[in-house]
Design a protein around this motif. Structure first.
Motif, PDB file in Angstrom:
ATOM      1  N   THR A  62       0.891  -1.152   0.074  1.00  0.00           N
ATOM      2  CA  THR A  62       0.060  -0.217   0.008  1.00  0.00           C
ATOM      3  C   THR A  62       0.901   1.302  -0.006  1.00  0.00           C
ATOM      4  O   THR A  62       0.138   2.245   0.024  1.00  0.00           O
ATOM      5  N   TYR A 117       5.537  -1.232   1.928  1.00  0.00           N
ATOM      6  CA  TYR A 117       4.596  -1.348   3.460  1.00  0.00           C
ATOM      7  C   TYR A 117       3.580  -2.342   2.983  1.00  0.00           C
ATOM      8  O   TYR A 117       2.771  -1.970   2.107  1.00  0.00           O
ATOM      9  N   ALA A 119       0.794  -4.727   4.802  1.00  0.00           N
ATOM     10  CA  ALA A 119       0.109  -5.061   6.067  1.00  0.00           C
ATOM     11  C   ALA A 119       0.385  -4.958   7.442  1.00  0.00           C
ATOM     12  O   ALA A 119       0.770  -5.737   8.198  1.00  0.00           O
ATOM     13  N   GLY A 120       0.914  -3.590   7.441  1.00  0.00           N
ATOM     14  CA  GLY A 120       1.531  -3.187   8.817  1.00  0.00           C
ATOM     15  C   GLY A 120       2.911  -3.546   9.089  1.00  0.00           C
ATOM     16  O   GLY A 120       3.554  -3.307  10.030  1.00  0.00           O
ATOM     17  N   ILE A 121       3.804  -4.180   7.809  1.00  0.00           N
ATOM     18  CA  ILE A 121       5.000  -4.257   8.109  1.00  0.00           C
ATOM     19  C   ILE A 121       5.782  -3.452   7.005  1.00  0.00           C
ATOM     20  O   ILE A 121       5.558  -3.526   5.568  1.00  0.00           O
ATOM     21  N   TYR A 122       7.063  -2.915   7.201  1.00  0.00           N
ATOM     22  CA  TYR A 122       8.038  -2.596   6.484  1.00  0.00           C
ATOM     23  C   TYR A 122       8.938  -3.152   5.881  1.00  0.00           C
ATOM     24  O   TYR A 122       9.679  -4.213   6.871  1.00  0.00           O
TER      25      TYR A 122
END
Length: 256
Positions: A62, A117, A119-122
């Motif tokens: 995203t 990025y 689902a909440g992870i870099y």
């Protein structure tokens, strides 16, 4: 039979560990940091790539971009000491992208890495570094214009015209000037508020109060005539707003 069962279990364990390691290695290849495709004095254009592995797994980022800093240890999104070129247009299974790193100063090393990025992870690519170009000043001409004197306050303002050619057009069009007067602190003023392509042609001003003047014992008066003022043309540091980086030094002799 027991020996056979032992080796069978051992083989399965090795296989499972291998699969887990493969999955971990996979995620480290989600995004790749590319090379610099365009160098400038106050900007760098760098490439990045989102791996096709991401889309093959049914994952869709995203956000993607480049994080950069003069400190190689400050390259996590959200941390202090860095800047981020962020993009959110990820439709169409985008792979290759290019980002412009702006607000840099000439002749300095910067570190950068690509990121995505999901689902909440870099996820990050490898860290790379590059140097900005040196900004060169040529055909410099400093011409005295006029003196403005306020008798009530004893303040003097000297106006000069500064003109020159730059080695390249820069996006940061605001310069600053630092100077020392006799007995005064370092002062910072707005200098060239605008550049015209690769040229500068603008006025700057030097202010003095009576405390900065030189006392003449014969005339028993204070004067600034003949005083040498050392100056530096500076750019503001994008990563430290209170810091000014000198890019050209010069001096003037006050005429009156």
């Amino acid at each position: 039979m027991k020996i056979y069962r032992f080796f069978l279990l051992l083989s399965l364990s090795v296989l499972l560990l291998s699969c887990e390691k493969s999955e971990a290695d996979d995620s480290s290849s989600y995004v790749n940091t590319g090379s610099v495709v365009n160098y400038g004095s106050d900007c760098l254009e760098v490439a990045g790539q989102i791996s096709k592995i991401v889309y093959a797994k049914g994952l869709y980022p995203t956000e993607y971009g480049i994080v950069y800093s003069p400190d190689r240890n400050s390259l996590d999104v959200g941390n202090d000491g860095n800047r981020v070129v962020k993009n959110t247009n990820t439709y169409g299974a985008l792979t290759d992208f290019c980002s412009k790193l702006s607000g840099l100063v000439p002749n300095r090393t910067y570190y950068y890495r690509a990121y995505i990025y999901i689902a909440g992870i870099y996820y990050y690519g490898s860290t790379k570094s590059a140097n900005t170009n040196d900004l060169k000043f040529s055909n410099v001409n400093i011409e005295y214009q006029r003196l403005t004197y306020w008798r009530a306050s004893g303040q003097r303002k000297y106006t000069y015209r500064f003109s020159c050619d730059l080695s390249e057009t820069i996006s940061n069009s605001v310069f600053y000037i630092d100077y020392h007067g006799a007995g005064s602190d370092l002062r910072t003023l707005d200098f060239f508020l605008n550049t015209n392509g690769k040229k500068i042609n603008d006025d700057f001003e030097i202010y003095f109060t009576e405390g900065d003047y030189t006392y003449n014992k014969q005339t028993k008066t204070y004067s600034t005539k003949g005083m040498k003022v050392n100056m530096s043309v500076c750019l503001q540091d994008y990563f430290n707003k209170n810091k000014y980086v000198p890019v050209y030094s010069f001096s003037v002799i006050l005429p009156e």
